[in-house]
Scaffold this active site. Structure first.
Site, PDB file in Angstrom:
ATOM      1  CE  LYS A 175      -4.181  -2.127   1.721  1.00  0.00           C
ATOM      2  NZ  LYS A 175      -3.834  -3.518   2.061  1.00  0.00           N
TER       3      LYS A 175
HETATM    4  C1  PLP Z   1      -4.560  -4.601   1.654  1.00  0.00           C
HETATM    5  C2  PLP Z   1      -3.870  -5.911   1.614  1.00  0.00           C
HETATM    6  C3  PLP Z   1      -4.339  -6.961   0.829  1.00  0.00           C
HETATM    7  C4  PLP Z   1      -5.634  -6.869   0.046  1.00  0.00           C
HETATM    8  O1  PLP Z   1      -5.563  -5.939  -1.004  1.00  0.00           O
HETATM    9  P1  PLP Z   1      -6.924  -5.407  -1.673  1.00  0.00           P
HETATM   10  O2  PLP Z   1      -6.482  -4.299  -2.544  1.00  0.00           O
HETATM   11  O3  PLP Z   1      -7.780  -4.941  -0.543  1.00  0.00           O
HETATM   12  O4  PLP Z   1      -7.522  -6.535  -2.404  1.00  0.00           O
HETATM   13  C5  PLP Z   1      -3.601  -8.122   0.785  1.00  0.00           C
HETATM   14  N1  PLP Z   1      -2.461  -8.272   1.494  1.00  0.00           N
HETATM   15  C6  PLP Z   1      -1.988  -7.278   2.265  1.00  0.00           C
HETATM   16  C7  PLP Z   1      -0.742  -7.510   3.042  1.00  0.00           C
HETATM   17  C8  PLP Z   1      -2.664  -6.073   2.359  1.00  0.00           C
HETATM   18  O5  PLP Z   1      -2.181  -5.096   3.128  1.00  0.00           O
END
Ligand code: PLP
Length: 474
Positions: free
Chosen positions: A112
């Site tokens: 993210k």
């Molecule tokens: C946010 C997240 C996900 C899921 O991603 P999405 O975009 O919500 O599908 C998977 N793994 C980790 C470690 C995350 O932080």
């Protein structure tokens, strides 16, 4: 580039949609028309570094931000010093045709950071030019919150109100968020699960008057700024996976991506990259025990779980039952029809599910989607197996991706698994799998021991409103 809502409203340009978050009609912003990329463009982009490539991709969507400004904010967002790897996103091969796309080299050790760092810079730019402020309201199951707070901490024109579910995040995740003491960072712990947090945010965001009065915005994965920034790493990974392919064979050379999924944000960017013309064969969606999306792609029936039926798993960032970004995919599936999309969500409200089984035959091969589920036992076995065979420690979410990826490998098609977090964030599960905890450096130790500060509230909309009204930037 103009944007519209999946429910039909005209939303203006990129600047408008990144500030607005959720559309006023409750829908999500989508580009009026997807830009296209072709083989010649991809070859022209091949020599670029990550910041350079991101500038090119984001330039297709943020047409209202001058190119030199965009280049500047991409340089800042993706400067190699902020990442553990000089390439920003390293691609490394595992075994059995799999490679790992290293998306977790940023400051909060999760994918993210990549989109959030860009969005933080882009919001700052837009707000500075407009001489405005914005209060970001969001919900997190762990990694969104820390990436957002780290991207926005200490900024004058932005404050963050981040809801997190009480007792559902790892000690590392809690420390990353709750130890931030900047006055523009507000950590709000809700007595409930992630979906309760998300529902509170959604309700308040749908109150257009309140939202305007307190200048609220969102950096959840529904923010199109994040979706667009994520497209860059699909293109980057394709370029790196084809660097060694003879030039004559690169045109149309297909790779597949496996994506550990929760809110459907990450893989949606892959869907857009593929729709734009990136040669992608399969988009492999991996879920954990909260397998609503696996069910959807297998049956065409979308049946979100209630908060009470959402399990707490050892890949907690995927403990999502209501995949907010799915609406954008369904919009595409329903011929970009706001009427049909609105009707589908109306059906969801009335019946608690959406029946798209009539469209299910289009998931493959037209749209490239396949899916699978990974359980706690799979996760442990996969972490162990990858450590033994490849000498790499992967985190529990990435392990879900690897497990499901292996079920969909095809001869001659590289399978690129998106690494969504680093193992240090989930020490307990790593210890259970490998018998030893992931190495913790001095920096992490300091983080875990730092004092934490939160505000606790019950699952109560009015208390949240009061809190925002009293502390929002104005
Ligand atoms: C946010 C997240 C996900 C899921 O991603 P999405 O975009 O919500 O599908 C998977 N793994 C980790 C470690 C995350 O932080």
């Amino acid at each position: 580039m103009q944007y519209l809502s999946t429910r039909g409203a005209q939303l203006g340009q990129y600047r408008d949609v990144i500030v607005e978050g959720l559309a006023p009609d409750g829908g999500l912003a989508v580009p009026a028309e997807l830009p296209t990329i072709d083989a010649a463009l991809l070859e022209r982009w091949r020599p670029l570094d990550y910041a350079g490539l991101a500038t090119e991709i984001l330039g297709l969507f943020a047409t209202d931000i001058p190119r030199d400004e965009l280049a500047r904010i991409c340089r800042t967002s993706y400067r190699p010093e902020a990442f553990a790897s000089p390439e920003v996103v390293p691609v490394t091969s595992l075994d059995g045709g799999l490679s790992l796309v290293g998306l977790s080299e940023g400051p909060t050790l999760a994918f993210k950071d990549l989109a959030m760092r860009f969005l933080g810079e882009a919001l700052d730019l837009v707000l500075t030019e407009a001489d405005e402020v914005l209060n970001i309201l969001g919900a997190t199951s762990g990694d969104t919150g820390s990436a957002a707070e780290h991207a926005l901490r200490g900024r004058d024109r932005l404050a963050v109100f981040m809801l997190s579910p009480k007792g559902r995040m790892s000690p590392f995740q809690r420390a990353q968020m709750y130890s931030l003491l900047e006055p523009n960072v507000h950590n709000i712990v809700v007595d409930g699960v992630f979906d309760d947090c998300q529902r509170l945010v959604k309700r308040i965001s749908e109150d257009v008057e309140f939202k305007r009065a307190h200048r609220l915005g969102a950096v959840n994965s529904i923010n199109f700024g994040r979706i667009s920034a994520q497209i860059a790493y699909y293109v980057w990974a394709w370029l790196r996976a084809t660097d060694a392919v003879p030039a004559a064979d690169r045109d149309g050379f297909e790779v597949s991506f496996a994506v550990p999924s929760g809110n459907f944000g990450n893989i949606l960017s892959g869907h857009y990259a593929r729709s734009m013309g990136l040669p992608v064969r399969r988009l492999v969606l991996a879920t954990n025990e909260n397998n609503v999306l696996d069910d959807f792609f297998r049956t065409g029936h979308y049946r979100p779980r209630t908060a009470a039926n959402t399990l707490t798993t050892s890949s907690p960032s995927m403990d999502v039952s209501r995949a907010s970004n799915l609406e954008r995919f369904v919009f595409d599936l329903l011929g970009s029809s706001p009427e049909r999309t609105a009707a589908a969500w109306g059906e969801l409200t009335v019946r608690g599910e959406i029946d798209l089984s009539a469209e299910q035959h289009r998931f493959l091969p037209e749209l490239g989607f396949v899916s699978g589920t990974s359980t706690h036992a799979d996760r442990l076995a996969t972490i162990r197996e990858v450590a033994e065979r490849c000498g790499v420690t992967i985190d529990p979410h990435t392990a879900d991706g690897v497990k499901v990826a292996r079920e969909h490998v095809e001869e001659g098609v590289p399978m690129l698994v998106l690494e969504t977090a680093k193992p240090q964030k989930f020490a307990e599960t790593i210890t259970e799998a490998l018998g030893v905890a992931p190495a913790i450096d001095a920096e992490t130790r300091t983080l875990l021991d730092a004092p934490q500060h939160v505000t606790e509230i019950p699952d109560d909309e009015q208390q949240l409103r009061d809190l925002i009204a009293s502390s929002a930037l104005r």
